[in-house]
Design a protein around this motif. Structure first.
Motif, PDB file in Angstrom:
ATOM      1  N   UNK A 186     -51.973  13.028   2.958  1.00  0.00           N
ATOM      2  CA  UNK A 186     -52.751  12.965   1.720  1.00  0.00           C
ATOM      3  C   UNK A 186     -52.190  11.916   0.763  1.00  0.00           C
TER       4      UNK A 186
ATOM      5  N   UNK B 201     -54.131   8.751  -0.750  1.00  0.00           N
ATOM      6  CA  UNK B 201     -54.237   8.493  -2.187  1.00  0.00           C
ATOM      7  C   UNK B 201     -53.819   7.068  -2.503  1.00  0.00           C
TER       8      UNK B 201
ATOM      9  N   UNK C  38     -63.846  13.769  -5.255  1.00  0.00           N
ATOM     10  CA  UNK C  38     -62.484  14.105  -4.864  1.00  0.00           C
ATOM     11  C   UNK C  38     -61.500  13.873  -6.000  1.00  0.00           C
TER      12      UNK C  38
ATOM     13  N   UNK D   6     -57.532  13.101  -6.341  1.00  0.00           N
ATOM     14  CA  UNK D   6     -56.321  12.795  -5.593  1.00  0.00           C
ATOM     15  C   UNK D   6     -55.181  12.646  -6.580  1.00  0.00           C
TER      16      UNK D   6
ATOM     17  N   UNK E 231     -62.595  17.225  -2.382  1.00  0.00           N
ATOM     18  CA  UNK E 231     -61.237  17.556  -1.972  1.00  0.00           C
ATOM     19  C   UNK E 231     -60.292  17.385  -3.152  1.00  0.00           C
TER      20      UNK E 231
ATOM     21  N   UNK F  93     -62.176  21.682  -1.121  1.00  0.00           N
ATOM     22  CA  UNK F  93     -61.076  21.707  -0.180  1.00  0.00           C
ATOM     23  C   UNK F  93     -59.807  21.445  -0.956  1.00  0.00           C
ATOM     24  N   UNK F  94     -58.726  21.998  -0.496  1.00  0.00           N
ATOM     25  CA  UNK F  94     -57.456  21.801  -1.185  1.00  0.00           C
ATOM     26  C   UNK F  94     -56.454  21.326  -0.147  1.00  0.00           C
ATOM     27  N   UNK F  95     -55.729  20.263  -0.441  1.00  0.00           N
ATOM     28  CA  UNK F  95     -54.788  19.779   0.555  1.00  0.00           C
ATOM     29  C   UNK F  95     -53.588  19.139  -0.092  1.00  0.00           C
ATOM     30  N   UNK F  96     -52.472  19.111   0.605  1.00  0.00           N
ATOM     31  CA  UNK F  96     -51.325  18.429   0.045  1.00  0.00           C
ATOM     32  C   UNK F  96     -50.008  18.892   0.608  1.00  0.00           C
TER      33      UNK F  96
ATOM     34  N   UNK G  96     -55.046  23.302   2.975  1.00  0.00           N
ATOM     35  CA  UNK G  96     -54.060  22.800   3.924  1.00  0.00           C
ATOM     36  C   UNK G  96     -52.857  22.291   3.167  1.00  0.00           C
TER      37      UNK G  96
END
Lengths: 209, 223
Positions: A23, A27, B104, B106, B121, B139-142, B173
Protein backbone atom coordinates in the motif's frame (compact mmCIF):
# COMPACT_ATOMS: atom_id res chain seq x y z
CA UNK A 1 -4.78 -11.32 -25.44
CA UNK A 2 -5.42 -12.62 -21.95
CA UNK A 3 -2.46 -11.98 -19.71
CA UNK A 4 -1.50 -13.97 -16.69
CA UNK A 5 -2.65 -12.53 -13.38
CA UNK A 6 -1.45 -13.05 -9.86
CA UNK A 7 -3.60 -12.54 -6.78
CA UNK A 8 -2.53 -10.14 -4.07
CA UNK A 9 -2.16 -12.93 -1.55
CA UNK A 10 0.09 -14.98 -3.81
CA UNK A 11 2.10 -11.92 -4.70
CA UNK A 12 2.80 -11.03 -1.08
CA UNK A 13 3.82 -14.58 -0.36
CA UNK A 14 5.97 -14.95 -3.45
CA UNK A 15 7.88 -11.69 -3.00
CA UNK A 16 7.93 -11.80 0.81
CA UNK A 17 6.46 -8.33 1.23
CA UNK A 18 3.78 -7.07 3.59
CA UNK A 19 0.45 -5.39 3.00
CA UNK A 20 1.93 -2.21 4.45
CA UNK A 21 4.72 -2.12 1.87
CA UNK A 22 2.37 -2.78 -1.01
CA UNK A 23 0.00 0.00 0.00
CA UNK A 24 2.90 2.35 0.70
CA UNK A 25 4.34 1.77 -2.76
CA UNK A 26 0.94 2.32 -4.26
CA UNK A 27 0.61 5.61 -2.38
CA UNK A 28 4.04 6.73 -3.54
CA UNK A 29 2.88 5.90 -7.06
CA UNK A 30 5.54 3.27 -7.57
CA UNK A 31 2.84 0.86 -8.66
CA UNK A 32 0.31 2.27 -11.11
CA UNK A 33 -3.33 2.29 -10.17
CA UNK A 34 -4.31 0.43 -13.35
CA UNK A 35 -2.39 -2.64 -12.26
CA UNK A 36 -4.81 -3.21 -9.41
CA UNK A 37 -7.45 -5.35 -11.07
CA UNK A 38 -10.47 -6.24 -9.00
CA UNK A 39 -12.25 -9.48 -9.59
CA UNK A 40 -14.86 -11.51 -7.79
CA UNK A 41 -13.80 -14.88 -6.47
CA UNK A 42 -15.66 -17.39 -4.37
CA UNK A 43 -14.30 -15.80 -1.19
CA UNK A 44 -15.45 -12.35 -2.26
CA UNK A 45 -13.55 -9.58 -4.01
CA UNK A 46 -9.87 -10.11 -4.64
CA UNK A 47 -7.25 -7.89 -6.20
CA UNK A 48 -5.11 -9.21 -9.02
CA UNK A 49 -2.07 -7.87 -10.83
CA UNK A 50 -0.59 -8.48 -14.27
CA UNK A 51 1.98 -11.04 -13.20
CA UNK A 52 5.05 -10.34 -15.32
CA UNK A 53 4.82 -6.58 -14.90
CA UNK A 54 4.23 -6.50 -11.16
CA UNK A 55 6.98 -9.03 -10.43
CA UNK A 56 9.49 -7.05 -12.47
CA UNK A 57 8.40 -3.81 -10.84
CA UNK A 58 8.63 -5.12 -7.27
CA UNK A 59 12.00 -6.58 -8.06
CA UNK A 60 13.21 -3.18 -9.18
CA UNK A 61 11.75 -1.43 -6.15
CA UNK A 62 13.38 -3.88 -3.77
CA UNK A 63 16.74 -3.53 -5.51
CA UNK A 64 16.68 0.22 -5.72
CA UNK A 65 15.19 1.13 -2.36
CA UNK A 66 18.47 0.46 -0.55
CA UNK A 67 20.12 3.49 -2.13
CA UNK A 68 17.16 5.72 -2.89
CA UNK A 69 14.26 7.08 -0.90
CA UNK A 70 10.80 6.11 -2.07
CA UNK A 71 10.14 9.58 -3.46
CA UNK A 72 13.31 9.50 -5.53
CA UNK A 73 12.31 6.07 -6.73
CA UNK A 74 8.98 7.31 -8.02
CA UNK A 75 10.74 9.50 -10.59
CA UNK A 76 12.95 6.65 -11.73
CA UNK A 77 10.01 4.34 -12.28
CA UNK A 78 7.83 6.70 -14.26
CA UNK A 79 7.43 4.97 -17.60
CA UNK A 80 8.28 8.03 -19.65
CA UNK A 81 11.80 8.57 -18.47
CA UNK A 82 13.16 11.57 -20.31
CA UNK A 83 16.91 11.57 -19.79
CA UNK A 84 17.50 8.64 -22.10
CA UNK A 85 18.51 9.04 -25.68
CA UNK A 86 20.09 6.78 -28.25
CA UNK A 87 21.91 7.32 -31.51
CA UNK A 88 20.86 5.58 -34.68
CA UNK A 89 23.81 3.26 -34.39
CA UNK A 90 22.86 2.12 -30.88
CA UNK A 91 19.26 1.75 -31.90
CA UNK A 92 20.18 -0.58 -34.75
CA UNK A 93 22.71 -2.47 -32.73
CA UNK A 94 20.23 -3.35 -30.03
CA UNK A 95 17.66 -4.28 -32.60
CA UNK A 96 14.90 -2.26 -30.96
CA UNK A 97 13.39 -0.79 -34.07
CA UNK A 98 13.66 -2.14 -37.61
CA UNK A 99 15.78 -0.34 -40.17
CA UNK A 100 12.80 0.35 -42.37
CA UNK A 101 11.10 2.36 -39.63
CA UNK A 102 14.27 4.19 -38.71
CA UNK A 103 14.99 5.25 -42.25
CA UNK A 104 11.49 6.39 -42.90
CA UNK A 105 10.89 8.41 -39.75
CA UNK A 106 14.22 10.06 -38.99
CA UNK A 107 15.62 13.44 -39.85
CA UNK A 108 18.82 13.49 -41.95
CA UNK A 109 20.78 14.61 -38.88
CA UNK A 110 19.58 11.60 -36.95
CA UNK A 111 20.43 9.26 -39.80
CA UNK A 112 24.03 10.37 -40.08
CA UNK A 113 24.45 10.21 -36.32
CA UNK A 114 24.61 13.93 -35.51
CA UNK A 115 21.41 13.88 -33.51
CA UNK A 116 20.19 11.30 -31.06
CA UNK A 117 16.69 10.04 -30.48
CA UNK A 118 15.00 11.25 -27.29
CA UNK A 119 12.97 8.77 -25.30
CA UNK A 120 9.63 10.04 -26.52
CA UNK A 121 10.68 9.72 -30.12
CA UNK A 122 11.99 6.24 -29.41
CA UNK A 123 8.59 5.37 -27.99
CA UNK A 124 6.84 6.61 -31.12
CA UNK A 125 9.21 4.66 -33.31
CA UNK A 126 8.82 1.60 -31.16
CA UNK A 127 5.02 1.75 -31.32
CA UNK A 128 5.04 2.38 -35.06
CA UNK A 129 7.53 -0.35 -35.69
CA UNK A 130 5.51 -2.88 -33.71
CA UNK A 131 2.43 -2.27 -35.80
CA UNK A 132 4.41 -2.10 -39.00
CA UNK A 133 6.34 -5.30 -38.49
CA UNK A 134 3.21 -7.00 -37.19
CA UNK A 135 1.67 -6.31 -40.59
CA UNK A 136 -1.15 -4.27 -39.11
CA UNK A 137 -0.36 -0.98 -40.80
CA UNK A 138 1.24 0.00 -44.08
CA UNK A 139 4.24 2.26 -44.51
CA UNK A 140 2.05 5.16 -45.54
CA UNK A 141 -0.13 4.68 -42.52
CA UNK A 142 2.95 4.64 -40.35
CA UNK A 143 3.63 8.25 -41.40
CA UNK A 144 0.20 9.15 -40.18
CA UNK A 145 0.79 7.36 -36.91
CA UNK A 146 4.09 9.12 -36.26
CA UNK A 147 2.43 12.43 -36.96
CA UNK A 148 -0.46 11.64 -34.61
CA UNK A 149 1.91 10.66 -31.82
CA UNK A 150 4.15 13.69 -32.33
CA UNK A 151 1.22 16.07 -32.29
CA UNK A 152 -0.88 14.66 -29.53
CA UNK A 153 1.06 12.36 -27.21
CA UNK A 154 2.87 15.20 -25.35
CA UNK A 155 -0.50 16.68 -24.34
CA UNK A 156 -1.12 13.67 -22.08
CA UNK A 157 1.83 14.78 -19.92
CA UNK A 158 2.68 11.29 -18.84
CA UNK A 159 -0.85 10.28 -17.99
CA UNK A 160 -1.79 6.82 -19.20
CA UNK A 161 -3.17 6.70 -22.69
CA UNK A 162 -3.79 4.17 -25.38
CA UNK A 163 -3.41 4.11 -29.09
CA UNK A 164 -6.13 2.79 -31.33
CA UNK A 165 -5.93 1.93 -34.96
CA UNK A 166 -9.21 1.39 -36.75
CA UNK A 167 -10.45 0.69 -40.20
CA UNK A 168 -13.84 1.15 -41.73
CA UNK A 169 -14.61 0.43 -45.37
CA UNK A 170 -10.92 0.54 -46.17
CA UNK A 171 -10.40 3.93 -44.52
CA UNK A 172 -7.89 3.81 -41.71
CA UNK A 173 -7.52 6.09 -38.74
CA UNK A 174 -5.58 6.49 -35.55
CA UNK A 175 -6.79 7.74 -32.21
CA UNK A 176 -5.22 8.46 -28.87
CA UNK A 177 -7.44 8.14 -25.81
CA UNK A 178 -6.91 8.53 -22.09
CA UNK A 179 -6.74 5.11 -20.47
CA UNK A 180 -8.66 3.35 -19.14
CA UNK A 181 -11.44 4.37 -21.46
CA UNK A 182 -14.53 2.64 -22.74
CA UNK A 183 -14.95 3.37 -26.42
CA UNK A 184 -17.71 2.10 -28.60
CA UNK A 185 -17.96 2.26 -32.36
CA UNK A 186 -20.56 1.40 -34.92
CA UNK A 187 -20.63 -2.10 -36.28
CA UNK A 188 -18.64 -1.28 -39.42
CA UNK A 189 -15.55 -0.25 -37.48
CA UNK A 190 -12.83 -2.79 -36.93
CA UNK A 191 -10.26 -2.08 -34.27
CA UNK A 192 -7.09 -3.44 -35.80
CA UNK A 193 -4.75 -2.64 -32.94
CA UNK A 194 -5.01 -1.25 -29.46
CA UNK A 195 -1.78 -0.44 -27.61
CA UNK A 196 -1.26 0.83 -24.07
CA UNK A 197 1.54 3.35 -24.45
CA UNK A 198 2.63 3.12 -20.82
CA UNK A 199 3.07 -0.59 -21.31
CA UNK A 200 5.05 -0.07 -24.49
CA UNK A 201 7.22 2.45 -22.69
CA UNK A 202 7.83 -0.15 -20.01
CA UNK A 203 8.86 -2.73 -22.61
CA UNK A 204 11.05 -0.22 -24.35
CA UNK A 205 12.78 0.69 -21.13
CA UNK A 206 13.54 -2.90 -20.32
CA UNK A 207 15.14 -3.16 -23.76
CA UNK A 208 17.18 -0.03 -23.22
CA UNK A 209 18.52 -0.91 -19.79
CA UNK B 1 8.08 27.02 -8.16
CA UNK B 2 10.21 29.22 -5.96
CA UNK B 3 8.93 31.30 -3.09
CA UNK B 4 8.91 34.62 -4.91
CA UNK B 5 6.31 33.57 -7.39
CA UNK B 6 4.13 32.14 -4.63
CA UNK B 7 2.47 35.08 -2.95
CA UNK B 8 0.79 34.75 0.42
CA UNK B 9 -2.96 35.05 0.56
CA UNK B 10 -4.99 36.24 3.50
CA UNK B 11 -8.75 36.28 3.43
CA UNK B 12 -11.03 37.53 6.17
CA UNK B 13 -14.81 37.47 6.09
CA UNK B 14 -16.88 36.10 3.28
CA UNK B 15 -14.80 35.99 0.15
CA UNK B 16 -14.23 34.20 -3.09
CA UNK B 17 -11.20 33.57 -5.25
CA UNK B 18 -10.50 31.94 -8.56
CA UNK B 19 -7.76 29.85 -7.02
CA UNK B 20 -4.23 29.66 -8.29
CA UNK B 21 -0.74 29.11 -6.94
CA UNK B 22 0.07 30.62 -3.56
CA UNK B 23 2.50 30.36 -0.69
CA UNK B 24 0.85 30.51 2.67
CA UNK B 25 -2.92 30.84 2.61
CA UNK B 26 -4.80 31.98 5.66
CA UNK B 27 -8.56 32.02 5.77
CA UNK B 28 -10.66 33.40 8.56
CA UNK B 29 -14.34 33.21 7.81
CA UNK B 30 -15.79 31.77 4.70
CA UNK B 31 -14.11 31.38 1.36
CA UNK B 32 -14.88 29.79 -1.94
CA UNK B 33 -12.19 28.99 -4.49
CA UNK B 34 -13.68 28.67 -7.96
CA UNK B 35 -10.83 26.63 -9.35
CA UNK B 36 -7.79 24.59 -8.38
CA UNK B 37 -5.76 25.77 -5.43
CA UNK B 38 -2.07 24.96 -5.07
CA UNK B 39 -0.49 26.37 -1.95
CA UNK B 40 2.11 25.96 0.75
CA UNK B 41 0.51 25.96 4.13
CA UNK B 42 -3.23 26.39 4.27
CA UNK B 43 -4.68 27.54 7.56
CA UNK B 44 -8.42 27.79 7.75
CA UNK B 45 -10.59 28.94 10.59
CA UNK B 46 -14.13 28.84 9.35
CA UNK B 47 -15.10 27.24 6.13
CA UNK B 48 -13.43 26.81 2.80
CA UNK B 49 -14.79 25.27 -0.37
CA UNK B 50 -12.58 24.46 -3.33
CA UNK B 51 -14.45 23.89 -6.59
CA UNK B 52 -11.54 22.02 -8.04
CA UNK B 53 -8.50 20.21 -6.73
CA UNK B 54 -6.47 21.21 -3.71
CA UNK B 55 -2.73 20.65 -3.41
CA UNK B 56 -1.01 21.87 -0.26
CA UNK B 57 2.16 21.26 1.68
CA UNK B 58 0.19 21.30 4.93
CA UNK B 59 -3.37 22.00 6.00
CA UNK B 60 -4.45 23.21 9.40
CA UNK B 61 -8.19 23.12 9.70
CA UNK B 62 -10.56 24.49 12.29
CA UNK B 63 -13.96 24.31 10.71
CA UNK B 64 -15.04 22.78 7.47
CA UNK B 65 -13.28 22.16 4.21
CA UNK B 66 -14.83 20.84 1.02
CA UNK B 67 -12.88 19.83 -2.06
CA UNK B 68 -14.63 19.12 -5.35
CA UNK B 69 -11.96 16.81 -6.85
CA UNK B 70 -8.69 15.49 -5.41
CA UNK B 71 -6.88 16.62 -2.31
CA UNK B 72 -3.13 16.08 -1.99
CA UNK B 73 -1.40 17.39 1.10
CA UNK B 74 1.78 16.60 2.97
CA UNK B 75 0.14 17.00 6.34
CA UNK B 76 -3.38 17.53 7.50
CA UNK B 77 -4.24 18.49 11.05
CA UNK B 78 -7.03 20.05 13.00
CA UNK B 79 -10.61 19.75 14.01
CA UNK B 80 -13.72 19.84 11.92
CA UNK B 81 -15.12 18.41 8.79
CA UNK B 82 -13.19 17.49 5.69
CA UNK B 83 -15.14 16.44 2.61
CA UNK B 84 -13.35 15.33 -0.52
CA UNK B 85 -15.35 14.39 -3.59
CA UNK B 86 -12.34 12.84 -5.33
CA UNK B 87 -9.38 11.03 -3.79
CA UNK B 88 -7.25 12.01 -0.82
CA UNK B 89 -3.52 11.54 -0.44
CA UNK B 90 -1.52 12.66 2.56
CA UNK B 91 1.56 11.52 4.45
CA UNK B 92 0.41 12.53 7.89
CA UNK B 93 -3.09 13.14 9.19
CA UNK B 94 -4.21 14.19 12.66
CA UNK B 95 -7.87 14.98 12.43
CA UNK B 96 -10.68 15.13 14.93
CA UNK B 97 -14.09 15.28 13.38
CA UNK B 98 -15.65 14.05 10.24
CA UNK B 99 -13.70 12.84 7.24
CA UNK B 100 -15.59 12.00 4.07
CA UNK B 101 -13.80 10.83 0.93
CA UNK B 102 -15.75 9.65 -2.09
CA UNK B 103 -12.91 7.75 -3.78
CA UNK B 104 -9.69 6.33 -2.31
CA UNK B 105 -7.87 7.77 0.70
CA UNK B 106 -4.17 6.95 0.75
CA UNK B 107 -2.53 8.01 3.98
CA UNK B 108 0.84 7.57 5.58
CA UNK B 109 0.53 7.97 9.30
CA UNK B 110 -3.04 8.70 10.30
CA UNK B 111 -4.65 9.35 13.66
CA UNK B 112 -8.34 10.04 13.26
CA UNK B 113 -10.95 10.70 15.90
CA UNK B 114 -14.53 10.88 14.87
CA UNK B 115 -16.38 9.42 11.96
CA UNK B 116 -15.02 8.40 8.59
CA UNK B 117 -16.87 7.72 5.41
CA UNK B 118 -14.75 6.53 2.52
CA UNK B 119 -16.31 5.25 -0.68
CA UNK B 120 -13.24 3.43 -1.96
CA UNK B 121 -10.11 2.10 -0.36
CA UNK B 122 -8.73 3.65 2.78
CA UNK B 123 -5.08 2.69 3.07
CA UNK B 124 -2.49 3.76 5.60
CA UNK B 125 0.92 2.73 6.82
CA UNK B 126 -0.34 3.25 10.33
CA UNK B 127 -3.93 4.00 11.10
CA UNK B 128 -5.34 4.77 14.51
CA UNK B 129 -9.05 5.30 14.27
CA UNK B 130 -11.06 6.38 17.30
CA UNK B 131 -14.71 5.87 16.44
CA UNK B 132 -17.08 8.54 17.53
CA UNK B 133 -19.90 8.05 15.07
CA UNK B 134 -21.16 5.77 12.34
CA UNK B 135 -18.33 5.13 9.89
CA UNK B 136 -17.96 3.14 6.73
CA UNK B 137 -15.18 2.37 4.29
CA UNK B 138 -15.29 0.32 1.11
CA UNK B 139 -12.00 -1.35 1.87
CA UNK B 140 -9.36 -0.85 4.50
CA UNK B 141 -5.74 -1.77 3.98
CA UNK B 142 -2.31 -1.06 5.31
CA UNK B 143 0.45 -1.90 7.71
CA UNK B 144 -0.76 -1.35 11.27
CA UNK B 145 -4.47 -0.75 11.55
CA UNK B 146 -6.19 -0.06 14.80
CA UNK B 147 -9.87 0.72 15.14
CA UNK B 148 -11.28 1.46 18.56
CA UNK B 149 -14.39 3.06 19.90
CA UNK B 150 -13.34 6.18 21.74
CA UNK B 151 -14.52 6.41 25.33
CA UNK B 152 -16.60 9.44 24.59
CA UNK B 153 -18.09 7.53 21.68
CA UNK B 154 -19.48 4.92 24.02
CA UNK B 155 -20.96 7.64 26.19
CA UNK B 156 -22.43 9.42 23.19
CA UNK B 157 -24.25 6.25 22.18
CA UNK B 158 -26.30 6.44 25.36
CA UNK B 159 -27.64 9.90 24.71
CA UNK B 160 -27.84 10.32 20.97
CA UNK B 161 -29.79 8.51 18.31
CA UNK B 162 -27.51 9.42 15.43
CA UNK B 163 -26.27 5.87 14.97
CA UNK B 164 -23.75 3.85 16.92
CA UNK B 165 -20.03 4.58 16.85
CA UNK B 166 -19.08 1.64 14.70
CA UNK B 167 -17.29 0.87 11.47
CA UNK B 168 -18.60 -0.99 8.43
CA UNK B 169 -16.14 -2.26 5.86
CA UNK B 170 -15.99 -4.74 3.02
CA UNK B 171 -12.48 -6.14 3.22
CA UNK B 172 -9.84 -5.26 5.80
CA UNK B 173 -6.23 -6.18 5.12
CA UNK B 174 -3.22 -5.35 7.22
CA UNK B 175 -0.05 -6.74 8.72
CA UNK B 176 -1.28 -5.98 12.21
CA UNK B 177 -5.00 -5.45 12.62
CA UNK B 178 -6.80 -4.57 15.81
CA UNK B 179 -10.53 -4.01 15.61
CA UNK B 180 -13.41 -3.02 17.84
CA UNK B 181 -17.06 -2.49 16.95
CA UNK B 182 -16.40 -3.30 13.33
CA UNK B 183 -18.53 -5.13 10.84
CA UNK B 184 -16.64 -6.59 7.90
CA UNK B 185 -16.98 -9.35 5.33
CA UNK B 186 -13.36 -10.43 5.32
CA UNK B 187 -10.37 -9.57 7.52
CA UNK B 188 -6.94 -10.68 6.32
CA UNK B 189 -3.61 -10.19 7.96
CA UNK B 190 -0.68 -11.36 10.00
CA UNK B 191 -1.57 -10.61 13.61
CA UNK B 192 -5.24 -9.99 14.12
CA UNK B 193 -7.09 -8.96 17.24
CA UNK B 194 -10.86 -8.97 17.00
CA UNK B 195 -12.28 -6.96 19.89
CA UNK B 196 -15.74 -6.52 21.38
CA UNK B 197 -18.68 -5.64 19.17
CA UNK B 198 -17.18 -7.03 15.97
CA UNK B 199 -19.06 -9.02 13.36
CA UNK B 200 -16.69 -10.56 10.87
CA UNK B 201 -17.65 -12.99 8.13
CA UNK B 202 -14.27 -14.59 7.57
CA UNK B 203 -10.84 -14.11 9.10
CA UNK B 204 -7.65 -15.16 7.32
CA UNK B 205 -4.52 -14.85 9.39
CA UNK B 206 -0.95 -15.99 9.01
CA UNK B 207 0.51 -15.57 12.50
CA UNK B 208 -1.83 -14.97 15.39
CA UNK B 209 -5.53 -14.45 15.96
CA UNK B 210 -7.24 -13.35 19.16
CA UNK B 211 -10.98 -13.02 19.34
CA UNK B 212 -12.87 -11.33 22.15
CA UNK B 213 -15.77 -13.28 23.66
CA UNK B 214 -18.12 -10.45 22.71
CA UNK B 215 -17.28 -10.72 19.02
CA UNK B 216 -18.82 -12.82 16.28
CA UNK B 217 -16.56 -14.44 13.74
CA UNK B 218 -17.83 -16.73 11.00
CA UNK B 219 -14.92 -18.63 9.49
CA UNK B 220 -11.39 -18.63 10.81
CA UNK B 221 -8.68 -19.73 8.42
CA UNK B 222 -4.98 -19.90 9.06
CA UNK B 223 -2.94 -19.52 5.91
Amino acid sequence: MERELISKKDLLELMGISYGQLYRWKRKQLIPEEWFIRKSTFTGQETFFPKDMILARIDRIMNMKEDLSLDELAGKLSPYQTDLSLSKHELMERNIVSEVSINRHSTPAQLNGQETYAFELLLYLFATDQLLSGGEISLIESDLLMETLRNHFPSYEGKPCELLFMRKMGVSMFALAAAPSALHFDAGVKIVARLQLAELAEQLRSKLN
Amino acid sequence: MDNQSRPALKLVGTSASNGGVFGQVKITGECEFRGDLDCGRLACTGSVAVRGGLTAAAIKLTGTCGVETDLVSGEIGGTGELKVKGGLRSEKVRLSGHLAVDKDAELGDAVLRGAIVCGGLLSADRLDLGLFGPSSVGELGGGRLRVRRSRMGALKNLVSSGGAASLKAGTIEGDQVELQYTEADVVKGGDIVIGPGCKIGRVEYSRELRVDSRAQVGQRVRI
